[in-house]
Design a protein around this motif. Sequence first.
Motif, PDB file in Angstrom:
ATOM      1  N   ALA A   1       7.673   0.158  -0.197  1.00  0.00           N
ATOM      2  CA  ALA A   1       6.422  -0.560  -0.482  1.00  0.00           C
ATOM      3  C   ALA A   1       5.625  -0.764   0.801  1.00  0.00           C
ATOM      4  O   ALA A   1       4.408  -0.576   0.829  1.00  0.00           O
ATOM      5  CB  ALA A   1       6.714  -1.904  -1.149  1.00  0.00           C
TER       6      ALA A   1
ATOM      7  N   TRP B   1       3.844   2.370   1.730  1.00  0.00           N
ATOM      8  CA  TRP B   1       2.682   2.591   0.876  1.00  0.00           C
ATOM      9  C   TRP B   1       1.491   1.787   1.385  1.00  0.00           C
ATOM     10  O   TRP B   1       0.391   2.317   1.511  1.00  0.00           O
ATOM     11  CB  TRP B   1       3.007   2.211  -0.570  1.00  0.00           C
ATOM     12  CG  TRP B   1       1.913   2.524  -1.533  1.00  0.00           C
ATOM     13  CD1 TRP B   1       1.759   3.671  -2.245  1.00  0.00           C
ATOM     14  CD2 TRP B   1       0.796   1.693  -1.890  1.00  0.00           C
ATOM     15  NE1 TRP B   1       0.620   3.599  -3.030  1.00  0.00           N
ATOM     16  CE2 TRP B   1       0.017   2.396  -2.821  1.00  0.00           C
ATOM     17  CE3 TRP B   1       0.394   0.416  -1.512  1.00  0.00           C
ATOM     18  CZ2 TRP B   1      -1.146   1.871  -3.383  1.00  0.00           C
ATOM     19  CZ3 TRP B   1      -0.764  -0.106  -2.069  1.00  0.00           C
ATOM     20  CH2 TRP B   1      -1.520   0.622  -2.988  1.00  0.00           C
TER      21      TRP B   1
ATOM     22  N   TYR C   1       8.638  -0.662  -4.640  1.00  0.00           N
ATOM     23  CA  TYR C   1       7.777   0.486  -4.911  1.00  0.00           C
ATOM     24  C   TYR C   1       8.135   1.070  -6.259  1.00  0.00           C
ATOM     25  O   TYR C   1       9.302   1.374  -6.525  1.00  0.00           O
ATOM     26  CB  TYR C   1       7.938   1.543  -3.812  1.00  0.00           C
ATOM     27  CG  TYR C   1       7.042   2.735  -4.003  1.00  0.00           C
ATOM     28  CD1 TYR C   1       5.685   2.647  -3.715  1.00  0.00           C
ATOM     29  CD2 TYR C   1       7.538   3.943  -4.479  1.00  0.00           C
ATOM     30  CE1 TYR C   1       4.850   3.741  -3.894  1.00  0.00           C
ATOM     31  CE2 TYR C   1       6.710   5.041  -4.659  1.00  0.00           C
ATOM     32  CZ  TYR C   1       5.364   4.925  -4.362  1.00  0.00           C
ATOM     33  OH  TYR C   1       4.546   6.008  -4.541  1.00  0.00           O
TER      34      TYR C   1
END
Length: 96
Positions: free
Chosen positions: A9, A12, A83
């Motif tokens: 995550a 990202w 994620y």
Amino acid sequence: MNITVTEEAASWYKDELDLEENDNLQFYVRYGGVGGLQPGFSLGIKVDTPYEAVAETSVEGITFYIEKSDEWYFDNHSLHVSYDEQWEEPAMSYEN
């Protein structure tokens, strides 16, 4: 209250928001949205400098945090950001 962010995550967010080492990403309460802990509110994100963080964690060189002024929203829950492979974006969940 704690905040956890998986490495996937964090990567990202770094890629999508062009974040660099030592940047800070705030999770803040905003009016509107779906899927939050409090009816009529949801979480937003913004790059900012912590003022009075009540929870924070550093992952991939980025500090993710929540300000004390938004603590009410979590109602003693912790935020977990992972994620989602299917949607190819971060997914938030709340844990007691």
